[in-house]
Motif scaffolding. Structure first.
Motif, PDB file in Angstrom:
ATOM      1  N   TRP A 126       0.833  -1.202   0.000  1.00 40.38           N
ATOM      2  CA  TRP A 126       0.000   0.000   0.000  1.00 40.38           C
ATOM      3  C   TRP A 126       0.872   1.257   0.000  1.00 40.38           C
ATOM      4  O   TRP A 126       0.582   2.237  -0.678  1.00 40.38           O
ATOM      5  N   LEU A 127       1.951   1.221   0.755  1.00 35.44           N
ATOM      6  CA  LEU A 127       2.815   2.393   0.854  1.00 35.44           C
ATOM      7  C   LEU A 127       3.525   2.677  -0.462  1.00 35.44           C
ATOM      8  O   LEU A 127       3.753   3.843  -0.804  1.00 35.44           O
ATOM      9  N   ASP A 128       3.871   1.630  -1.213  1.00 34.83           N
ATOM     10  CA  ASP A 128       4.450   1.838  -2.548  1.00 34.83           C
ATOM     11  C   ASP A 128       3.451   2.566  -3.443  1.00 34.83           C
ATOM     12  O   ASP A 128       3.821   3.465  -4.200  1.00 34.83           O
ATOM     13  N   LEU A 129       2.185   2.172  -3.349  1.00 33.62           N
ATOM     14  CA  LEU A 129       1.137   2.835  -4.129  1.00 33.62           C
ATOM     15  C   LEU A 129       1.017   4.308  -3.720  1.00 33.62           C
ATOM     16  O   LEU A 129       0.951   5.189  -4.580  1.00 33.62           O
ATOM     17  N   ILE A 130       1.005   4.578  -2.425  1.00 33.02           N
ATOM     18  CA  ILE A 130       0.886   5.962  -1.952  1.00 33.02           C
ATOM     19  C   ILE A 130       2.071   6.790  -2.434  1.00 33.02           C
ATOM     20  O   ILE A 130       1.910   7.921  -2.895  1.00 33.02           O
ATOM     21  N   ARG A 131       3.271   6.234  -2.363  1.00 32.10           N
ATOM     22  CA  ARG A 131       4.451   6.957  -2.850  1.00 32.10           C
ATOM     23  C   ARG A 131       4.339   7.260  -4.348  1.00 32.10           C
ATOM     24  O   ARG A 131       4.668   8.355  -4.797  1.00 32.10           O
ATOM     25  N   GLU A 132       3.857   6.280  -5.108  1.00 32.39           N
ATOM     26  CA  GLU A 132       3.715   6.466  -6.560  1.00 32.39           C
ATOM     27  C   GLU A 132       2.667   7.538  -6.854  1.00 32.39           C
ATOM     28  O   GLU A 132       2.895   8.440  -7.660  1.00 32.39           O
TER      29      GLU A 132
END
Length: 171
Positions: free
Chosen positions: A53-59
């Motif tokens: 989820w955090l990778d998605l938020i960063r992207e």
């Protein structure tokens, strides 16, 4: 209305804003991550702090989308909200803005009946849960009707304006 997107698909398609309104005091208590936290398994809890989820938020935030979340909570908070509070710093570090609104400060707000994501002022993805906080059989409902989107966006804005920034909210 088309096919119902997942929250991940919805955020991947966001162009400017993605707002999440959460109003329950507990979710998915069957989640192994919550269970690890509840039994005091610090190693298992910390191992899950870095998650997809955090990778998605960063992207998403990396391309300029504003991602905000308001959690409306009862006080004293439930164990599940304590768990969420313990995980929130990683969301904030990834680029999500998160605020907490004590439920007693929301009494005069017109709020939708279900948690939702509001994206770009054009679409709402409602989440349906059972009384125990597990996802219901019909877990998601995607709406693009302007009147409903406006209602949800207005509710989010009102809650956001009253809510306390994560760094200042003490449980």
């Amino acid at each position: 209305m088309g096919e119902t997107p997942s929250p991940v698909e919805l955020l991947q398609g966001a162009r400017q804003t993605a707002y999440h309104l959460e109003m329950r005091d507990g979710y998915m208590r069957s989640d192994p991550w919550y269970q690890a936290w509840a039994r005091g398994d610090t190693a298992e809890f910390e191992a899950r702090l870095e998650r997809p989820w955090l990778d998605l938020i960063r992207e998403v935030t990396g391309r300029g989308v504003q991602v905000r979340r308001v959690r409306i909570v009862s006080e004293p908070v439930s164990d599940y909200i304590r768990f969420e509070h313990a995980t929130t710093a990683s969301n904030v570090a990834a680029g999500e803005e998160i605020r907490w609104l004590p439920r007693r400060r929301a009494s005069d707000l017109a709020l939708p009946g279900n948690d939702c994501w509001i994206v770009d002022g054009e679409a709402v993805l409602f989440h349906h849960f059972t009384g125990e906080g597990e996802l219901a059989t019909d877990a998601r409902e995607f709406i693009t009707a302007p009147s409903i989107v406006k209602l949800c966006e207005s509710a989010f804005d009102a809650a956001w304006d009253r809510a306390i920034d994560h760094r200042d909210y003490q449980i």
